[in-house]
Design a protein around this motif. Sequence first.
Motif, PDB file in Angstrom:
ATOM      1  N   SER A   1     -52.306  -9.926-100.513  1.00  0.00           N
ATOM      2  CA  SER A   1     -53.212 -11.049-100.690  1.00  0.00           C
ATOM      3  C   SER A   1     -54.629 -10.500-100.658  1.00  0.00           C
ATOM      4  O   SER A   1     -54.953  -9.661 -99.811  1.00  0.00           O
ATOM      5  N   ILE A   2     -55.483 -10.958-101.579  1.00  0.00           N
ATOM      6  CA  ILE A   2     -56.843 -10.436-101.642  1.00  0.00           C
ATOM      7  C   ILE A   2     -57.801 -11.502-102.169  1.00  0.00           C
ATOM      8  O   ILE A   2     -57.466 -12.236-103.109  1.00  0.00           O
ATOM      9  N   VAL A   3     -58.956 -11.613-101.536  1.00  0.00           N
ATOM     10  CA  VAL A   3     -60.025 -12.440-102.090  1.00  0.00           C
ATOM     11  C   VAL A   3     -60.631 -11.624-103.231  1.00  0.00           C
ATOM     12  O   VAL A   3     -61.174 -10.539-103.010  1.00  0.00           O
TER      13      VAL A   3
ATOM     14  N   ILE B   1     -62.048 -17.040-105.262  1.00  0.00           N
ATOM     15  CA  ILE B   1     -60.616 -17.066-105.588  1.00  0.00           C
ATOM     16  C   ILE B   1     -59.900 -16.061-104.689  1.00  0.00           C
ATOM     17  O   ILE B   1     -60.369 -14.937-104.513  1.00  0.00           O
ATOM     18  N   ARG B   2     -58.762 -16.485-104.142  1.00  0.00           N
ATOM     19  CA  ARG B   2     -57.869 -15.538-103.458  1.00  0.00           C
ATOM     20  C   ARG B   2     -56.563 -15.516-104.232  1.00  0.00           C
ATOM     21  O   ARG B   2     -56.048 -16.565-104.627  1.00  0.00           O
ATOM     22  N   ALA B   3     -56.041 -14.316-104.461  1.00  0.00           N
ATOM     23  CA  ALA B   3     -54.785 -14.141-105.185  1.00  0.00           C
ATOM     24  C   ALA B   3     -53.739 -13.525-104.261  1.00  0.00           C
ATOM     25  O   ALA B   3     -54.050 -12.623-103.480  1.00  0.00           O
ATOM     26  N   ASP B   4     -52.523 -14.030-104.352  1.00  0.00           N
ATOM     27  CA  ASP B   4     -51.370 -13.425-103.694  1.00  0.00           C
ATOM     28  C   ASP B   4     -50.488 -12.831-104.779  1.00  0.00           C
ATOM     29  O   ASP B   4     -50.407 -13.369-105.891  1.00  0.00           O
ATOM     30  N   TRP B   5     -49.823 -11.723-104.456  1.00  0.00           N
ATOM     31  CA  TRP B   5     -48.975 -11.061-105.439  1.00  0.00           C
ATOM     32  C   TRP B   5     -47.731 -10.507-104.760  1.00  0.00           C
ATOM     33  O   TRP B   5     -47.712 -10.275-103.554  1.00  0.00           O
TER      34      TRP B   5
END
Length: 116
Positions: free
Chosen positions: A15-17, A97-101
């Motif tokens: 997870s990263i902003v 935006i924060r994305a999870d992968w």
Amino acid sequence: MRKFQSHTLGIEQGSIVLFSDYQHDGVMWTGKGAREFRHVVSFDNPFSTPPMVQVGVSMFDFDRDTNQRADISAELITREGFAIVFRTWGDTRVARIRADWIAFGDVPNEDDWDVD
């Protein structure tokens, strides 16, 4: 359908902003038209083959006075990593935006033989 060749399946997630452009008047917050942001993710350990990668938005902060347009994807997937790509367009103002992968695929097994 993807069939895995190995009986050893590896899964890695993160997870990263991606950005907080409202803090410094960045292009996602102040710009107009087509805009793109890329972040390269490196896996802790390489997969045996390029894994399957799924990316999603886990937090978003848009200006309420503009249209909310967003596209997020994984590109350039290799055994060692991939790129998270976030795009927007038009008058959209994105504060952050924060994305999870998650990535899953074949990983080396100590019982595998490397025969040339």
